[in-house]
Design a protein around this motif. Structure first.
Motif, PDB file in Angstrom:
ATOM      1  N   SER A 193      36.416  -2.457 -18.517  1.00 50.62           N
ATOM      2  CA  SER A 193      37.088  -2.602 -19.982  1.00 50.62           C
ATOM      3  C   SER A 193      36.066  -2.739 -20.992  1.00 50.62           C
ATOM      4  O   SER A 193      36.549  -2.565 -21.933  1.00 50.62           O
ATOM      5  N   THR A 194      35.208  -3.426 -20.695  1.00 46.13           N
ATOM      6  CA  THR A 194      34.050  -4.005 -21.771  1.00 46.13           C
ATOM      7  C   THR A 194      33.085  -2.983 -22.135  1.00 46.13           C
ATOM      8  O   THR A 194      32.297  -3.009 -22.987  1.00 46.13           O
ATOM      9  N   CYS A 195      32.943  -1.874 -21.227  1.00 43.82           N
ATOM     10  CA  CYS A 195      32.032  -1.025 -21.055  1.00 43.82           C
ATOM     11  C   CYS A 195      32.395   0.430 -21.167  1.00 43.82           C
ATOM     12  O   CYS A 195      33.314   0.845 -19.881  1.00 43.82           O
ATOM     13  N   LYS A 196      32.678   1.350 -22.092  1.00 40.24           N
ATOM     14  CA  LYS A 196      33.200   2.771 -22.140  1.00 40.24           C
ATOM     15  C   LYS A 196      32.510   3.514 -21.202  1.00 40.24           C
ATOM     16  O   LYS A 196      31.092   3.209 -20.959  1.00 40.24           O
ATOM     17  N   PRO A 197      32.966   4.419 -20.659  1.00 34.65           N
ATOM     18  CA  PRO A 197      32.311   5.182 -19.727  1.00 34.65           C
ATOM     19  C   PRO A 197      31.020   5.876 -20.462  1.00 34.65           C
ATOM     20  O   PRO A 197      30.161   6.254 -19.659  1.00 34.65           O
ATOM     21  N   ALA A 198      31.087   6.229 -21.773  1.00 37.82           N
ATOM     22  CA  ALA A 198      29.914   6.962 -22.237  1.00 37.82           C
ATOM     23  C   ALA A 198      28.653   5.865 -22.262  1.00 37.82           C
ATOM     24  O   ALA A 198      27.637   6.306 -22.271  1.00 37.82           O
ATOM     25  N   GLU A 199      28.907   4.718 -22.599  1.00 34.25           N
ATOM     26  CA  GLU A 199      27.979   3.716 -22.513  1.00 34.25           C
ATOM     27  C   GLU A 199      27.484   3.449 -21.394  1.00 34.25           C
ATOM     28  O   GLU A 199      26.213   3.324 -21.121  1.00 34.25           O
ATOM     29  N   PHE A 200      28.178   3.579 -20.244  1.00 36.24           N
ATOM     30  CA  PHE A 200      27.795   3.378 -18.788  1.00 36.24           C
ATOM     31  C   PHE A 200      26.791   4.516 -18.662  1.00 36.24           C
ATOM     32  O   PHE A 200      25.684   4.301 -18.000  1.00 36.24           O
ATOM     33  N   HIS A 201      27.276   5.898 -18.930  1.00 37.66           N
ATOM     34  CA  HIS A 201      26.267   6.802 -18.362  1.00 37.66           C
ATOM     35  C   HIS A 201      24.915   6.887 -19.197  1.00 37.66           C
ATOM     36  O   HIS A 201      23.996   7.451 -18.688  1.00 37.66           O
ATOM     37  N   LEU A 202      25.014   6.326 -20.495  1.00 35.87           N
ATOM     38  CA  LEU A 202      23.669   6.314 -20.973  1.00 35.87           C
ATOM     39  C   LEU A 202      22.723   5.131 -20.515  1.00 35.87           C
ATOM     40  O   LEU A 202      21.591   5.195 -21.037  1.00 35.87           O
ATOM     41  N   LEU A 203      23.471   4.222 -19.952  1.00 32.67           N
ATOM     42  CA  LEU A 203      22.802   3.079 -19.480  1.00 32.67           C
ATOM     43  C   LEU A 203      22.135   3.159 -17.808  1.00 32.67           C
ATOM     44  O   LEU A 203      21.372   2.229 -17.481  1.00 32.67           O
ATOM     45  N   VAL A 204      22.534   4.016 -17.089  1.00 34.24           N
ATOM     46  CA  VAL A 204      22.335   4.458 -15.823  1.00 34.24           C
ATOM     47  C   VAL A 204      20.799   4.275 -15.565  1.00 34.24           C
ATOM     48  O   VAL A 204      20.339   3.600 -14.718  1.00 34.24           O
ATOM     49  N   ALA A 205      20.004   5.149 -16.273  1.00 34.63           N
ATOM     50  CA  ALA A 205      18.689   4.920 -15.854  1.00 34.63           C
ATOM     51  C   ALA A 205      17.953   3.602 -16.221  1.00 34.63           C
ATOM     52  O   ALA A 205      17.138   3.318 -15.221  1.00 34.63           O
ATOM     53  N   THR A 206      18.370   3.022 -17.265  1.00 31.47           N
ATOM     54  CA  THR A 206      17.746   1.357 -17.383  1.00 31.47           C
ATOM     55  C   THR A 206      18.351   0.496 -16.201  1.00 31.47           C
ATOM     56  O   THR A 206      17.705  -0.060 -15.779  1.00 31.47           O
ATOM     57  N   LEU A 207      19.664   0.658 -15.928  1.00 26.44           N
ATOM     58  CA  LEU A 207      20.068   0.123 -14.617  1.00 26.44           C
ATOM     59  C   LEU A 207      19.363   0.360 -13.303  1.00 26.44           C
ATOM     60  O   LEU A 207      18.981  -0.805 -12.557  1.00 26.44           O
TER      61      LEU A 207
END
Length: 930
Positions: free
Chosen positions: A588-602
């Motif tokens: 709920s705090t992380c929009k799907p678009a934000e997650f997909h742009l964060l995956v490589a860093t994750l």
């Protein structure tokens, strides 16, 4: 550097107007304010200042013509000054300049001249020239342009507009009214002689321009010819005026006019090449059908992939009958569409398309093509091109199928069915693969449904459609037969960029599920058709889709992340690797678009934590298993690409590899998956398998003792080659390069000989299999050898054939080679010179060539004529009256650019990067082609 005569305040002011994107009206108001405080600039100085500020880094600002137009309207500048300032540098020895400098369609980065001349054309056609002195000044400035660009279509429109304006019709009278026309009554003898001299100079310059344009734009050439005759602009030029001509190479023009040619002919081989290049269709029904069967047979003989054969078969059955139905009404008795089909089938290769009585002899060799003839005929019957009863006679055998029970589909009816029963959508997606002739209506209905769902934000239904297409990726090839991939992509990209969550949605996991399905379909289409961001039509560089395809696979250090993204990253690390697991609060705090742009860093931070012993390998791999759930699985598209990049960077580091390979194995070879997740996993691997396989192969060479890499390569192998592109496979390139003598060049010559012999045999009545040909050969010759060396091979073939004295063979060969040059190229954004560009350059230098090699020069002239004539718009060669000539100008002078400059710069940067890549080493080129 500021333009000469312009102080720094003016330069700063004009540059600021462009930089701040001021509308023309505000620019003009501020200009008046500046003029009230400072001295007024002269027309030439002001024009130069605006041009310099509006054309930076070889990119024309879209506001440049808008600012110039208001300055012309307010008489701050005039057309003479603007044309003078625009004139390119004087070439040495009065040489002819490259015409592409003035043509917007010939360059990814149009010159300032190409952007501004259409504005001048429109303003002059609308009457901006107000007097005879202004007209003569403009015509005098125009003469060198005509002499240096004697084949420019853009310049031709400007000349036609000038000669057709009201002042010109008063000052440049025709022969019939010469003694009675008003201007001549007031001219003294010296001025009258000067007018005659000037008209002779103008006529001398117009003659080569008209001659060249007659090969490329017959309607415009007719308009200019009308004005030349109307004003009696004679070719005779007084000797004392030769210095004003601008150095036209009259010897070259004379040589071009002396070259005789035969009438062009259309051959089966030429159509075969054109179809092989892209699949466009000409108007001759019999040849269209025959070429379609030839291409399909060639795919079988070349042992092309099942995917390639299926799409060619779908073209024959689903696309071609629908296309032919457009022409059935204009085929008049005694001929009919059935006659054309019958004639084509009589010439089809019987070895590739056997009758059912031959099936037991040939089963296994061409089983996929066994039913192609009857599928085509039943599709023709479905589209009412032929009666069903005639199929047996045309087939020469008893058919083994019948018309579909549901009959011929209509798009609107299918849309209504799906609206009433969404389950029908899944059925239609499955029917796209049928060879019955209904695929076009199904594709149209599905695109309309997808567009409507995106507009209505009905993401739940859209998810089911996306998942259905992802499970059947071959259906995307069928879509491409009836619409461009962009038509399908644009509503989906717009939806992703402006994703809106439903207010009544209680849980966030379904949001991730729906977003991921749409994103995976977009990624699948982008990969399958090798589309750039420009091809996707993504607006600007700030949208999610633009960011995703540019940088989603790149990781960033935590010290470089904004605070909000750092918090999100921490939340995902805790959710994946701590006991509490993933929960709805996190999503709920992380929009799907934000997650997909964060995956490589994750991935990057997780692997580093494992290396630092903060996480154990077991906890790391266990946490990564969460990403195999269907609602998170699409994120592995960027994740796998990140893994590929890291594998290339590891070099000899065993420690990093000891963490990276087990983590990758967990994601590549899951122990168990649900059917939906398995389908998504296959779609992700189809996108990421090639870069991963290349990186793993490299790692295997570096770490020869590791035994855990080979199983990963085996897992990737079934998912390779799932996209369509122009590049040749390495094995194909290797076979061409190994051709005795000169490798690729000899392979191209052999291919041309094969096409020529096949075409000559067909003309003599023989029916044979099409030669082994792929248009990838000509594309890769241009890419690897360069357009100049490739064109040399083509011209050599023509020169040799002419020397042999086989006249009819020469005409056939001209058709084959012209079609090779004009056949469409899928990669339209490439910065490389094309065969046509190179041919145009050689044509401009043909005068010099004729002095050393007249035979080759004649071939270049003939080839250039045919290529330009082939590509020109077909127009009846009729006289053009005064009104029609003006209409030609007005209809071609509209359409000033309105694209935002940021989009233009982003698009150009991508093109430059692409050009740099293709211009790299041979090894890089082979990797790109693989």
């Amino acid at each position: 550097m500021a333009p000469e005569g312009v102080n720094s305040d003016w330069k700063t002011f004009i540059s600021a107007c462009f930089r701040r994107r001021l509308p023309p009206e505000k620019f003009l108001r501020l200009l008046h304010a500046i003029e009230a405080k400072d001295r007024t600039l002269g027309p030439a100085a002001l024009a130069r200042a605006v041009l310099d500020a509006g054309y930076r880094a070889e990119i024309a600002d879209p506001r440049l013509p808008l600012y110039l137009e208001v300055l012309l309207d307010q008489e701050k500048i005039d057309v003479f000054s603007l044309l003078t300032v625009l004139r390119p540098s004087q070439p040495k020895d009065g040489a002819v300049l490259d015409t592409s400098l003035l043509e917007t369609q010939d360059s990814a980065k149009p010159s300032v001249q190409a952007v501004t001349l259409p504005l001048l054309t429109r303003k002059i056609a609308n009457g901006i020239i107000g007097g005879d002195s202004e007209l003569f000044a403009f015509l005098k400035a125009l003469l060198p342009w005509i002499n240096h660009f004697p084949s420019s279509i853009t310049l031709g429109f400007l000349v036609s507009a000038t000669l057709g304006c009201t002042v010109a019709q008063e000052v440049l009278p025709g022969a019939k009214a010469r003694s009675l026309t008003y201007p001549l009554l007031s001219l003294n003898p010296a001025t009258y002689l000067h007018l005659l001299e000037f008209k002779a100079l103008l006529g001398q310059s117009l003659t080569p321009l008209i001659g060249n344009l007659s090969q490329t734009n017959i309607q415009l050439a007719g308009a200019l010819n009308y004005w030349q005759k109307h004003y009696q602009l004679h070719d005779e030029l007084p000797t004392e005026s030769m210095d004003l001509l601008g150095g036209v190479d009259l010897a070259a023009l004379s040589f071009q006019d002396s070259v005789l040619d035969n009438e062009p002919i259309n051959t089966r081989a030429g159509l075969y090449i054109y179809f092989n290049a892209m699949g466009n269709v000409p108007t001759l029904v019999t040849d269209v059908i025959l070429a379609s069967f030839d291409i399909l047979a060639n795919a079988m003989y070349r042992t092309e992939s099942t995917q390639s054969i299926t799409i060619l078969r779908s073209f024959l059955v689903n696309k071609l009958p629908a296309f032919l139905s457009n022409y059935a009404a204009i085929i008049f008795l005694p001929l009919s569409i059935e006659t054309c089909i019958s004639q084509a089938l009589l010439r089809v290769d019987p070895t590739a398309f056997p009758s059912f009585s031959q099936v037991f002899d040939l089963l296994g060799k061409n089983g996929m093509l066994l039913e192609a003839r009857q599928e085509f005929l039943f599709a023709c019957a479905l589209h009412q091109l032929i009666p069903e009863g005639s199929i047996e006679g045309l087939l020469g055998d008893v058919p083994m199928q019948s018309l579909p029970a549901s009959g011929r589909y209509v798009k609107n009816g299918l849309v209504a069915q799906c609206t009433a029963n969404p389950a029908r959508i899944e059925e239609l997606v499955g029917e796209l693969e049928n060879m019955e002739g209904n695929a076009g209506e199904i594709a149209g209905a599905l695109i309309e449904i997808i567009t409507t769902l995106c507009s209505n934000n009905d993401t739940m239904t859209l998810k089911f459609i996306c998942n259905s297409l992802i499970r059947r990726p071959a259906t995307l090839n069928t879509f491409a037969l009836f619409c461009s991939p962009q038509t399908l992509l644009q509503p989906l990209c717009h939806l992703l960029d402006d994703w809106q969550e439903h207010e009544d949605q209680a849980e966030n996991q379904p949001v991730y599920d729906e977003f991921g399905s749409v994103l995976l379909l977009v990624s699948t289409i982008q990969h399958r058709f090798d589309l750039s961001l420009a091809d996707l039509g993504v607006p600007g560089s700030g949208s999610f889709v633009s960011k995703y395809f540019r940088s989603a696979c790149e990781s960033h250090g935590v010290d470089k992340l904004p605070e909000h993204e750092n918090e999100l990253l921490g939340g995902w690390i805790r959710g994946l690797f701590e006991t509490e697991g993933l929960n709805d609060d996190l999503m709920s705090t992380c929009k799907p678009a934000e997650f997909h742009l964060l995956v490589a860093t994750l991935f990057d931070q997780s692997i580093k934590a494992c290396q630092a012993k903060v996480l154990t390998l077991e906890i790391l791999t266990g946490g990564f298993e969460y990403l195999l759930e269907s609602f998170l699985l699409p994120s592995l598209t960027a994740g796998f690409t990140w893994f590929a990049h890291k594998l290339w960077e590891t070099k000899g580091s065993t420690l990093y590899i000891d963490t990276l390979i087990p983590a990758l194995s967990t994601l590549l070879r899951p122990s168990s998956m649900s059917p939906d997740s398995a389908a998504m996993h296959s779609a992700v691997l189809a996108i990421a398998s090639e870069p991963l396989a290349e990186a793993l192969t490299h790692t295997q060479r570096v770490h020869k003792l590791r035994v855990d890499i080979a199983p990963l390569l085996e897992t990737l192998k079934p998912h390779m080659q799932k996209h369509r592109h122009d590049g040749a496979a390495y094995s194909e390139l290797e076979s061409w390069a190994a051709t005795p003598s000169m490798g690729l060049q000899t392979a191209l010559s052999n291919s041309i000989h094969g096409l020529l012999l096949w075409c000559l045999a067909e003309q003599s009545g023989a029916t044979g299999s099409p030669p082994n040909y792929t248009h990838r050969l000509i594309r890769n010759c241009v890419q690897l050898l360069g357009a100049k060396r490739t064109l040399k091979v083509l011209v050599n073939e023509l020169v040799g054939q002419i020397a042999s004295g086989q006249g009819q063979n020469v005409d056939v060969l001209f058709d084959i080679i012209v079609t090779m040059i004009v056949a469409p190229q899928r990669n339209s954004t490439s910065q490389r010179l094309t065969l046509r560009d190179t041919l145009r350059t050689q044509f401009q230098e043909v005068g010099e060539l004729s002095k050393t090699d007249a035979d080759r020069a004649r071939v270049v002239v003939r080839l250039h004529r045919r290529v330009e004539g082939y590509l020109a718009t077909s127009t009846d060669d009729v006289g053009v009256g005064m009104g029609e000539a003006r209409g030609i100008v007005l209809s071609n002078a509209e359409g000033l650019p309105t694209t935002d400059i940021d989009d233009v710069l982003a698009h150009t940067e991508e093109r430059i990067n692409s050009g740099d890549f293709l211009g790299g080493t041979m090894g890089d080129g082979l990797m790109a082609l693989g």
